[in-house]
Design a protein around this motif. Structure first.
Motif, PDB file in Angstrom:
ATOM      1  N   TYR A   3       0.809  -1.221   0.000  1.00 51.34           N
ATOM      2  CA  TYR A   3       0.000   0.000   0.000  1.00 51.34           C
ATOM      3  C   TYR A   3       0.842   1.271   0.000  1.00 51.34           C
ATOM      4  O   TYR A   3       0.330   2.344  -0.276  1.00 51.34           O
ATOM      5  CB  TYR A   3      -0.918   0.022   1.241  1.00 51.34           C
ATOM      6  CG  TYR A   3      -0.203  -0.359   2.530  1.00 51.34           C
ATOM      7  CD1 TYR A   3       0.494   0.588   3.266  1.00 51.34           C
ATOM      8  CD2 TYR A   3      -0.210  -1.676   2.988  1.00 51.34           C
ATOM      9  CE1 TYR A   3       1.165   0.239   4.425  1.00 51.34           C
ATOM     10  CE2 TYR A   3       0.454  -2.036   4.149  1.00 51.34           C
ATOM     11  CZ  TYR A   3       1.142  -1.079   4.869  1.00 51.34           C
ATOM     12  OH  TYR A   3       1.810  -1.434   6.005  1.00 51.34           O
ATOM     13  N   GLY A  54      10.013   7.808   9.565  1.00 48.76           N
ATOM     14  CA  GLY A  54      10.693   7.483   8.325  1.00 48.76           C
ATOM     15  C   GLY A  54      10.416   6.071   7.877  1.00 48.76           C
ATOM     16  O   GLY A  54       9.770   5.286   8.591  1.00 48.76           O
ATOM     17  N   ARG A 113       2.082   1.357  13.848  1.00 50.83           N
ATOM     18  CA  ARG A 113       0.751   0.819  13.574  1.00 50.83           C
ATOM     19  C   ARG A 113       0.851  -0.678  13.311  1.00 50.83           C
ATOM     20  O   ARG A 113       1.762  -1.105  12.598  1.00 50.83           O
ATOM     21  CB  ARG A 113       0.155   1.508  12.349  1.00 50.83           C
ATOM     22  CG  ARG A 113      -0.180   2.966  12.586  1.00 50.83           C
ATOM     23  CD  ARG A 113      -0.907   3.473  11.369  1.00 50.83           C
ATOM     24  NE  ARG A 113      -1.289   4.854  11.462  1.00 50.83           N
ATOM     25  CZ  ARG A 113      -1.925   5.498  10.487  1.00 50.83           C
ATOM     26  NH1 ARG A 113      -2.215   4.850   9.358  1.00 50.83           N
ATOM     27  NH2 ARG A 113      -2.269   6.754  10.620  1.00 50.83           N
ATOM     28  N   GLU A 169      -1.269  -2.214  11.575  1.00 49.53           N
ATOM     29  CA  GLU A 169      -1.779  -2.228  10.182  1.00 49.53           C
ATOM     30  C   GLU A 169      -3.031  -3.092   9.990  1.00 49.53           C
ATOM     31  O   GLU A 169      -3.970  -2.671   9.331  1.00 49.53           O
ATOM     32  CB  GLU A 169      -0.704  -2.626   9.159  1.00 49.53           C
ATOM     33  CG  GLU A 169       0.627  -1.874   9.273  1.00 49.53           C
ATOM     34  CD  GLU A 169       0.554  -0.361   9.037  1.00 49.53           C
ATOM     35  OE1 GLU A 169      -0.530   0.155   8.756  1.00 49.53           O
ATOM     36  OE2 GLU A 169       1.605   0.303   9.167  1.00 49.53           O
ATOM     37  N   ARG A 199       5.451  -7.949  14.172  1.00 49.76           N
ATOM     38  CA  ARG A 199       5.041  -6.558  14.411  1.00 49.76           C
ATOM     39  C   ARG A 199       4.392  -6.434  15.795  1.00 49.76           C
ATOM     40  O   ARG A 199       4.662  -5.499  16.539  1.00 49.76           O
ATOM     41  CB  ARG A 199       4.077  -6.108  13.311  1.00 49.76           C
ATOM     42  CG  ARG A 199       4.151  -4.609  13.073  1.00 49.76           C
ATOM     43  CD  ARG A 199       3.654  -4.198  11.724  1.00 49.76           C
ATOM     44  NE  ARG A 199       3.579  -2.748  11.627  1.00 49.76           N
ATOM     45  CZ  ARG A 199       4.547  -1.948  11.175  1.00 49.76           C
ATOM     46  NH1 ARG A 199       5.696  -2.443  10.767  1.00 49.76           N
ATOM     47  NH2 ARG A 199       4.379  -0.641  11.117  1.00 49.76           N
ATOM     48  N   PRO A 252      -7.695   6.908   6.811  1.00 50.29           N
ATOM     49  CA  PRO A 252      -8.180   6.148   5.657  1.00 50.29           C
ATOM     50  C   PRO A 252      -7.014   5.672   4.791  1.00 50.29           C
ATOM     51  O   PRO A 252      -6.016   6.380   4.647  1.00 50.29           O
ATOM     52  CB  PRO A 252      -9.019   7.175   4.895  1.00 50.29           C
ATOM     53  CG  PRO A 252      -8.412   8.498   5.261  1.00 50.29           C
ATOM     54  CD  PRO A 252      -7.942   8.355   6.685  1.00 50.29           C
ATOM     55  N   ILE A 309      -5.383   5.416   1.332  1.00 47.98           N
ATOM     56  CA  ILE A 309      -5.482   6.205   0.100  1.00 47.98           C
ATOM     57  C   ILE A 309      -4.503   5.586  -0.894  1.00 47.98           C
ATOM     58  O   ILE A 309      -3.327   5.401  -0.576  1.00 47.98           O
ATOM     59  CB  ILE A 309      -5.108   7.683   0.343  1.00 47.98           C
ATOM     60  CG1 ILE A 309      -5.988   8.293   1.447  1.00 47.98           C
ATOM     61  CG2 ILE A 309      -5.229   8.495  -0.947  1.00 47.98           C
ATOM     62  CD1 ILE A 309      -5.600   9.709   1.849  1.00 47.98           C
ATOM     63  N   LEU A 337       3.445   8.771   0.873  1.00 54.00           N
ATOM     64  CA  LEU A 337       2.934   7.448   1.226  1.00 54.00           C
ATOM     65  C   LEU A 337       1.728   7.120   0.353  1.00 54.00           C
ATOM     66  O   LEU A 337       1.473   5.976   0.031  1.00 54.00           O
ATOM     67  CB  LEU A 337       2.501   7.430   2.696  1.00 54.00           C
ATOM     68  CG  LEU A 337       3.523   7.876   3.731  1.00 54.00           C
ATOM     69  CD1 LEU A 337       2.888   7.896   5.107  1.00 54.00           C
ATOM     70  CD2 LEU A 337       4.735   6.967   3.712  1.00 54.00           C
TER      71      LEU A 337
HETATM   72  N1  SAH Z   1       8.141   2.878   8.603  1.00 55.59           N
HETATM   73  C1  SAH Z   1       7.325   3.289   9.703  1.00 55.59           C
HETATM   74  C2  SAH Z   1       6.415   4.451   9.323  1.00 55.59           C
HETATM   75  C3  SAH Z   1       5.447   4.069   8.248  1.00 55.59           C
HETATM   76  S1  SAH Z   1       4.550   5.378   7.511  1.00 55.59           S
HETATM   77  C4  SAH Z   1       6.536   2.116  10.204  1.00 55.59           C
HETATM   78  O1  SAH Z   1       6.686   1.025   9.673  1.00 55.59           O
HETATM   79  O2  SAH Z   1       5.831   2.256  11.168  1.00 55.59           O
HETATM   80  C5  SAH Z   1       3.260   5.593   8.678  1.00 55.59           C
HETATM   81  C6  SAH Z   1       1.926   4.965   8.365  1.00 55.59           C
HETATM   82  O3  SAH Z   1       1.387   5.451   7.156  1.00 55.59           O
HETATM   83  C7  SAH Z   1       1.908   3.468   8.169  1.00 55.59           C
HETATM   84  O4  SAH Z   1       1.942   2.795   9.389  1.00 55.59           O
HETATM   85  C8  SAH Z   1       0.632   3.226   7.376  1.00 55.59           C
HETATM   86  O5  SAH Z   1      -0.438   2.814   8.227  1.00 55.59           O
HETATM   87  C9  SAH Z   1       0.341   4.594   6.769  1.00 55.59           C
HETATM   88  N2  SAH Z   1       0.280   4.483   5.305  1.00 55.59           N
HETATM   89  C10 SAH Z   1       1.183   3.966   4.458  1.00 55.59           C
HETATM   90  N3  SAH Z   1       0.715   3.955   3.194  1.00 55.59           N
HETATM   91  C11 SAH Z   1      -0.532   4.468   3.240  1.00 55.59           C
HETATM   92  C12 SAH Z   1      -1.550   4.688   2.274  1.00 55.59           C
HETATM   93  N4  SAH Z   1      -1.376   4.367   1.004  1.00 55.59           N
HETATM   94  N5  SAH Z   1      -2.711   5.257   2.676  1.00 55.59           N
HETATM   95  C13 SAH Z   1      -2.884   5.586   3.977  1.00 55.59           C
HETATM   96  N6  SAH Z   1      -1.982   5.380   4.931  1.00 55.59           N
HETATM   97  C14 SAH Z   1      -0.810   4.817   4.574  1.00 55.59           C
END
Ligand code: SAH
Length: 355
Positions: A75, A114, A167, A169, A189, A238, A240, A314
């Protein structure tokens, strides 16, 4: 409000009373509620957050310090396999400058987020944390850099990091495997989350609303998992889609669903620090304000240098130049005040224990 409460309202009452409904009942709440039920939920969620946090909304300055990532989550726009991502990494000095600028603006929490970038070794991040803390001992540091060793987590905590966002997830194993390649596991995780809590971090878990393949049963699992972990923070926004990922073109999560989940989470974990996320502000212009009115009590404006903001993508259309940014703290204040809440620039620690 009708004279007779609906079945969903009775479930909401149970959550409000601190009870955890059975899985089937929760599923019904998630799938069968009306707009009226949602309004009822939001009203109780506001009551609960106001009992604990009053009208205060905490703000955090978000520093997206690297978009290099060793993982390949389907994602995420900064996944390893995205050759179109323009990679960057802030220097130590640039990170300090972000925090200094944030400090001058009034921020007292910095979130260093990050990709999973092994360039930032245990030692390197220790130095960064120590230097920020030395300069700004009255500030809290939140880390969000993914799954690392126990020793890394411990060393960073001992260097002064206060909080950690990771998260989960999704709490359903089969769903986790639909969102991530085989080299990643939900078990690991979760293990990280329990480690972080045990070390003493204020710990944040969370999940995306409306991620591909998510079913109501997945969300029920997420809620049960949150209930058992009892995190201090929960990040929920949400999903996205991002155009350079395997999930390009998949349906986005909705505002309504995200708001409803924020309300449920507030009732389940009354003390929780619950952000109205940037993703929520991306799918609707007033998304974050509505998040605050559904039970959220944190916002995390961007403190990253303007030159890299579009690179931490992201997901598509992420808001990154205007009122959501830390530079326009007055804009943010105005927006928050429009909801009847007020922006508070302190550290904003969790108030009380999650029982
Ligand atoms: N590398 C770190 C930070 C990740 S980015 C980690 O692993 O925790 C932070 C959050 O952005 C993720 O945990 C994910 O839930 C969210 N994220 C990533 N891609 C996304 C997307 N396409 N839409 C919405 N949220 C997203």
């Amino acid at each position: 409000m009708p004279e007779v409460k609906t079945g969903c309202m009775l479930t909401i009452d149970r959550l409000y009373a601190g009870q955890m409904p059975e899985r089937e009942e929760l599923k019904k709440l998630l799938t069968c509620h009306t707009d009226e039920d949602a309004e009822y939920l939001f009203r109780l969620a506001r009551q609960v957050r106001e009992r604990i946090y009053g009208k205060d909304v905490y703000v955090r300055g978000l520093v997206e310090f690297t978009n290099y990532c060793r993982n390949n989550c389907y994602y995420c726009g900064i996944r390893r396999g995205n050759g179109n991502a323009c990679r960057y990494r802030l220097s130590d000095e640039e990170i300090y400058n972000c925090c200094d600028e944030g400090y001058r603006t009034g921020f007292r929490t910095f979130v260093l987020q990050g990709g999973e970038d092994v360039y930032f070794t245990r030692e390197r991040l220790c130095i960064i944390i120590e230097n920020i803390k030395k300069k700004h001992p009255d500030c809290a540091i939140t880390l969000s850099v993914g799954e690392r060793d126990y020793k890394d987590y411990l060393a960073w905590y001992e260097s002064g990091a206060d909080r950690y966002l990771l998260r989960h997830e999704t709490a359903a194993g089969w769903h986790y495997n639909k969102l991530h390649p085989a080299e990643m596991s939900l078990a690991h995780r979760k293990e990280c989350l329990f480690m972080l809590k045990e070390i003493g971090y204020q710990t944040g878990a969370g999940f995306m609303a409306g991620s591909p393949f998510q079913t109501p049963e997945c969300i029920v699992e997420d809620l049960y998992f949150l209930r058992s972990l009892r995190p201090h923070m929960v990040g929920t926004g949400p999903f996205i889609s991002q155009k350079d990922t395997p999930f390009a073109g998949k349906d986005n999560g909705t505002l309504e669903q995200t708001l409803f989940l924020l309300g449920v989470i507030r009732l389940m974990l009354p003390y929780v620090l619950l952000p109205a996320t940037t993703a929520l502000g991306t799918i609707a212009p007033d998304g974050r304000e509505r998040g605050l009115l559904a039970g959220a009590n944190v916002v995390m404006p961007n403190l990253s240098p303007v030159s890299v903001r579009d690179k931490y993508s992201l997901y598509d259309n992420k808001i990154y130049t205007g009122e959501e940014s830390a530079q326009c703290v007055e804009c943010l204040q105005r927006r928050i005040e429009q909801t009847g809440y007020r922006m508070v620039m302190g550290r904003g620690d969790v108030l009380g224990y999650l029982s």
